[in-house]
Every structure is written in C-alpha cells, then in structure tokens.
Design a protein around this motif. Structure first.
Motif, PDB file in Angstrom:
ATOM      1  N   ILE A  81      61.940  76.992  67.097  1.00 39.01           N
ATOM      2  CA  ILE A  81      62.732  78.225  67.093  1.00 39.01           C
ATOM      3  C   ILE A  81      64.131  77.951  67.633  1.00 39.01           C
ATOM      4  O   ILE A  81      64.309  77.368  68.701  1.00 39.01           O
ATOM      5  CB  ILE A  81      62.039  79.333  67.918  1.00 39.01           C
ATOM      6  N   ILE A  82      65.128  78.397  66.848  1.00 36.97           N
ATOM      7  CA  ILE A  82      66.542  78.207  67.181  1.00 36.97           C
ATOM      8  C   ILE A  82      67.148  79.571  67.508  1.00 36.97           C
ATOM      9  O   ILE A  82      66.974  80.533  66.744  1.00 36.97           O
ATOM     10  CB  ILE A  82      67.287  77.589  65.971  1.00 36.97           C
ATOM     11  N   GLY A  83      67.852  79.672  68.624  1.00 44.93           N
ATOM     12  CA  GLY A  83      68.485  80.943  68.972  1.00 44.93           C
ATOM     13  C   GLY A  83      69.575  80.733  70.005  1.00 44.93           C
ATOM     14  O   GLY A  83      69.827  79.608  70.455  1.00 44.93           O
ATOM     15  N   PRO A 133      62.141  84.837  71.901  1.00 43.19           N
ATOM     16  CA  PRO A 133      61.007  83.957  72.153  1.00 43.19           C
ATOM     17  C   PRO A 133      61.527  82.630  72.723  1.00 43.19           C
ATOM     18  O   PRO A 133      62.690  82.287  72.504  1.00 43.19           O
ATOM     19  CB  PRO A 133      60.410  83.731  70.749  1.00 43.19           C
ATOM     20  N   ALA A 134      60.691  81.910  73.427  1.00 45.48           N
ATOM     21  CA  ALA A 134      61.111  80.646  74.032  1.00 45.48           C
ATOM     22  C   ALA A 134      61.789  79.771  72.969  1.00 45.48           C
ATOM     23  O   ALA A 134      61.230  79.540  71.893  1.00 45.48           O
ATOM     24  CB  ALA A 134      59.916  79.915  74.627  1.00 45.48           C
ATOM     25  N   LEU A 135      63.004  79.317  73.280  1.00 44.40           N
ATOM     26  CA  LEU A 135      63.784  78.575  72.283  1.00 44.40           C
ATOM     27  C   LEU A 135      63.482  77.082  72.358  1.00 44.40           C
ATOM     28  O   LEU A 135      63.511  76.484  73.430  1.00 44.40           O
ATOM     29  CB  LEU A 135      65.279  78.814  72.508  1.00 44.40           C
ATOM     30  N   ASP A 136      63.214  76.492  71.218  1.00 50.41           N
ATOM     31  CA  ASP A 136      63.082  75.035  71.139  1.00 50.41           C
ATOM     32  C   ASP A 136      64.452  74.388  71.020  1.00 50.41           C
ATOM     33  O   ASP A 136      64.669  73.274  71.482  1.00 50.41           O
ATOM     34  CB  ASP A 136      62.236  74.664  69.913  1.00 50.41           C
ATOM     35  N   ILE A 137      65.373  75.090  70.357  1.00 55.35           N
ATOM     36  CA  ILE A 137      66.748  74.607  70.201  1.00 55.35           C
ATOM     37  C   ILE A 137      67.666  75.765  70.582  1.00 55.35           C
ATOM     38  O   ILE A 137      67.756  76.767  69.861  1.00 55.35           O
ATOM     39  CB  ILE A 137      67.024  74.140  68.754  1.00 55.35           C
TER      40      ILE A 137
END
Ligand code: ZN
Ligand code: FE
Length: 239
Positions: free
Chosen positions: A74-76, A85-89
């Motif tokens: 997830i990118i944000g 939501p918890a961002l991976d990027i």
C-alpha cells in the motif's frame, strides 16, 4: 498511453486497475474490495500495489482486505499516515518514485482533504487525481480552504495538456449541468453537457478526461484567481 480498467464501486466511484512497466498490476483507491477481487479473478491476474489518494473510506475501505488476500503493497501520503491503512511505501509531495519500473510523481493537492495527493505518471501521460478534480468539477472543500484548493489546481493546470485525468467519481452530468448554468456562454460546456448525457444514458463512463478539455470547460480550472475559484465553489455547493 496507459491501459486502465475502470472498476465501478458503490453508486458512482471508479476504482482503477492498470499495469506497471514490469508487468505487475496496481489499483487506485479501492474503496471496496469485492469488485476489485471479482475484476482480478475474471482477468486471471492479481494486484501487487495499491495507490491511495486520500483517507476517505470510499477510497481506502477495501485496501486492507486486498493486502490480506493478494499481499499488495500500500502506497500513500506519509503526512496523512495516521488516517490511512498502514503504509508499505510512504510518499511525500514532490517524490519521484519508481514502482515496478513505472515512474510516478507525487503531487500534493490539499483542498478536498489536507493531505490529499495525486499520482502523475509522466511517461504514460496519465494522472490519478482522486477527489481533487472531476470532469467539469472539483472536490468539495471538506478540510482545506479555497486558497489551498486553488493552489492545488494550479499545480495540475501546469502539467502537459495531453495527459489523461482519472477522477475517482462519475459526477460528470451533475457537474456539467452546473457548469452550463454558471457559464452559459461556454460552448465547450454546452457540447459536453449534450455529449456526456448521451454517454451516461448508455452507462458509458465519462472518465478519463484530458487536461486540455478541462482547461476549456472546467469552471474551477477556468477560475483565474482564488477569489473567482471560491465564488464558483460556493455557487456549486448551493446549486
Ligand atoms: Zn473524498
Ligand atoms: Fe470520494
């Protein structure tokens, strides 16, 4: 040029799915997981990345479920991470990132929310604008001021005319109806209202639009000052 699949959700949202240069697929603003899962099952693919433009639930509601099911990243926006939501990027305004071989520029567009971002793909001549810009319209000012939204729209206006603009809602007929009332002498709007009514009668999406078309027909891009933008926004809110 970019191949983008439009996945309708709720009453008038579009979730977008598109291929990255390396062959992975990305999804933009999955407010609901079910239609996205159906879409990817039908096409025999899976999404690997999720781009989020802002924190509203009709844009993020399905992200966690898709991450669980497909292992998407997830990118944000880093600045709005607390509401996403918890961002991976985690990305910031002005970032130029590379996602599976595709260049993506992050453009912060405060106004609809504080922390809204757009994803511009310069090589694909495409931009995903969430709820910042719509066909002949723009997002409501839920969190930002008219000055902020006006400044954000100037950033978009400065991009190349030939880019395709992917807006997250099918609001076009209502927007064109307002635009025609507000700027009755604008021929582009008059033609658009007629043309878009025909498309929607057959349930054909009016998205994407182009920056060139919007510069000629979008009352909020035609506004040449923060004051005239604020007046147009107020008139639309009361229409
Ligand atoms: Zn929104
Ligand atoms: Fe929305």
């Amino acid at each position: 040029m970019l191949t983008v699949h439009l996945i309708p959700a709720f009453d008038d949202n579009y979730i977008f799915a598109f291929p990255l240069y390396g062959g992975a697929w990305a999804v933009v603003d999955p407010g609901d997981a079910a239609p996205v899962i159906n879409h990817f099952q039908r096409t025999g693919r899976k999404p690997s990345y999720i781009f989020l433009t802002h924190h509203h639930n009709d844009h993020i509601g399905g992200a966690e479920e898709l991450r669980k099911k497909f292992g998407c990243k997830i990118i944000g926006h880093a600045d709005d991470a607390a509401r996403l939501p918890a961002l991976d990027i985690a990305v910031n305004d002005g970032d130029k990132i590379d996602i599976d071989g595709t260049k993506v520029n992050v453009i912060r567009t405060d106004g609809h929310t504080i922390g809204h971002i757009c994803y511009y793909l310069p090589d694909q001549r495409s931009i995903f604008v969430g709820d910042t810009l719509f066909v002949m319209g723009c997002g409501r000012l839920f969190e930002g001021s008219a000055e902020q939204m006006y400044a954000s729209l100037q950033k978009l206006k400065a991009l190349p005319d030939d880019i395709s603009i992917y807006c997250a809602h099918e609001y076009t007929v209502a927007n064109a109806t307002f635009a025609h009332d507000y700027l009755p002498d604008n021929e582009e709007i008059k033609n658009g209202l007629y043309f878009f009514n025909q498309l929607r009668a057959d349930n054909i999406p009016t998205v994407p639009t182009s920056l060139r078309a919007e510069k000629l027909s979008n009352p909020f891009l035609l506004a040449d000052s923060a004051e005239s933008f604020a007046a147009a926004r107020k008139a639309k809110d009361q229409f």
